[in-house]
Write an enzyme that holds these catalytic residues in place. Structure first.
Site, PDB file in Angstrom:
ATOM      1  N   SER A 132      24.820  -2.061 -56.110  1.00 16.94           N
ATOM      2  CA  SER A 132      23.636  -1.592 -56.812  1.00 16.94           C
ATOM      3  C   SER A 132      23.321  -0.208 -56.267  1.00 16.94           C
ATOM      4  O   SER A 132      23.737   0.132 -55.146  1.00 16.94           O
ATOM      5  CB  SER A 132      22.460  -2.536 -56.549  1.00 16.94           C
ATOM      6  OG  SER A 132      21.234  -1.960 -56.967  1.00 16.94           O
ATOM      7  N   TYR A 145      16.631  -7.324 -50.290  1.00 18.32           N
ATOM      8  CA  TYR A 145      17.706  -7.139 -51.269  1.00 18.32           C
ATOM      9  C   TYR A 145      18.441  -5.830 -51.002  1.00 18.32           C
ATOM     10  O   TYR A 145      19.679  -5.783 -50.984  1.00 18.32           O
ATOM     11  CB  TYR A 145      17.136  -7.153 -52.687  1.00 18.32           C
ATOM     12  CG  TYR A 145      18.152  -6.820 -53.750  1.00 18.32           C
ATOM     13  CD1 TYR A 145      19.110  -7.754 -54.140  1.00 18.32           C
ATOM     14  CD2 TYR A 145      18.164  -5.563 -54.365  1.00 18.32           C
ATOM     15  CE1 TYR A 145      20.052  -7.450 -55.117  1.00 18.32           C
ATOM     16  CE2 TYR A 145      19.094  -5.255 -55.338  1.00 18.32           C
ATOM     17  CZ  TYR A 145      20.039  -6.194 -55.709  1.00 18.32           C
ATOM     18  OH  TYR A 145      20.973  -5.879 -56.670  1.00 18.32           O
TER      19      TYR A 145
END
Length: 271
Positions: A132, A145
């Site tokens: 990501s 995260y």
């Protein structure tokens, strides 16, 4: 005969879109997910469904063994499974943060260990890790995260150099804003952990921004699937592919701006 590809997290979002595209292009796709009933569409398209829980050692070993027994090889592994334990870092219990790393990093790493011996023996293979842009920049209310994706980036960088002499290529895909079910899970966790308490106002503002400005006009998971296909086909794939264009812009701004200015930008987005 097409290349044999094992994809994790194939029941929805990026994993499902990638499986559909690769099947269309002639790959032999083994689609892994915790719930087999979510894989019926891919089976109808010619894929093979596997029950695969990346946090379960027995499940990982069973999935790899099943593919090798049927095909004799795994040409590419697409490590896509993951989720976002969003919330303020103070609010999320450490045991839940550990689970975030178990799914987003350690399960992925164990599955990679299981497929590497076969790739080394053949002198070829591809490991595609779905990271990501959060792996290279951190956003408020996503610290754990972000940390798991930062770790995935470092892990992949080391692995890429270690296995290159065996003809194995390691690629990171770094999605930005993409329309998938990931948002629903992340926002549910955000409400669960930080929907009340000292960070509730930030959580409410973040939810509004994510559902509005951040996701407005974002492409669907097919955009990421196309980049996965590109990384699988390229003779000399890049170490990283950011997608879509807005993700590249975000990464450029993070590189360009001093930390103090970047922090001010993030704070302004939540005002």
């Amino acid at each position: 005969m097409g290349d044999v590809v094992l994809i994790t997290g194939a029941s929805s979002g990026i994993g499902k879109a990638a499986a559909r595209l690769l099947l269309e292009k002639g790959f032999r796709v083994y689609a892994g997910a915790r719930r087999l009933d979510k894989l019926k569409e891919l089976e109808a398209l010619g894929g093979t469904a596997l029950r695969l829980d990346v946090s379960d050692e027995v499940s990982l070993a069973s999935a790899v063994r099943s593919v090798l027994e049927r095909e004799g090889r795994i040409d590419a592994l697409v490590n896509n499974a993951g989720y976002g334990a969003n919330g303020a870092v103070e609010d999320i219990p450490v045991e839940d943060a550990r689970k975030q790393f178990e799914v987003n990093l350690f399960g992925l790493a164990r599955l990679t260990q299981l497929v590497l011996p076969g790739m080394r023996s053949r002198g070829a293979g591809r490991i595609i890790n779905i990271s990501s842009i959060a792996g290279r920049l951190s956003m408020p209310l996503g610290g754990w995260y972000n940390a798991s994706k930062h770790a995935l980036e470092a892990y992949s960088d080391a692995l890429r150099v270690e296995v290159r002499r065996y003809g194995i290529k390691v690629v990171l895909i770094e999605p930005g804003a993409i329309r998938t079910e990931w948002d629903n899970v992340a926002l549910a966790n955000l409400e669960r952990y930080s929907g009340s308490g000292p960070y509730a106002d930030l959580a409410a503002k973040f939810t509004g921004r994510l559902r509005g400005r951040f996701r407005r006009g974002a492409p669907g998971p097919e955009a990421v699937a196309a980049v996965i296909l590109r990384a699988l086909r390229a003779g000399r794939p890049a170490a990283r592919y950011a997608v879509p264009f807005q993700a590249k812009v975000m990464l450029f701004l993070k590189w360009l701006l001093p930390d103090r200015v970047w922090d001010a930008v993030l704070a302004a987005l939540l005002n």
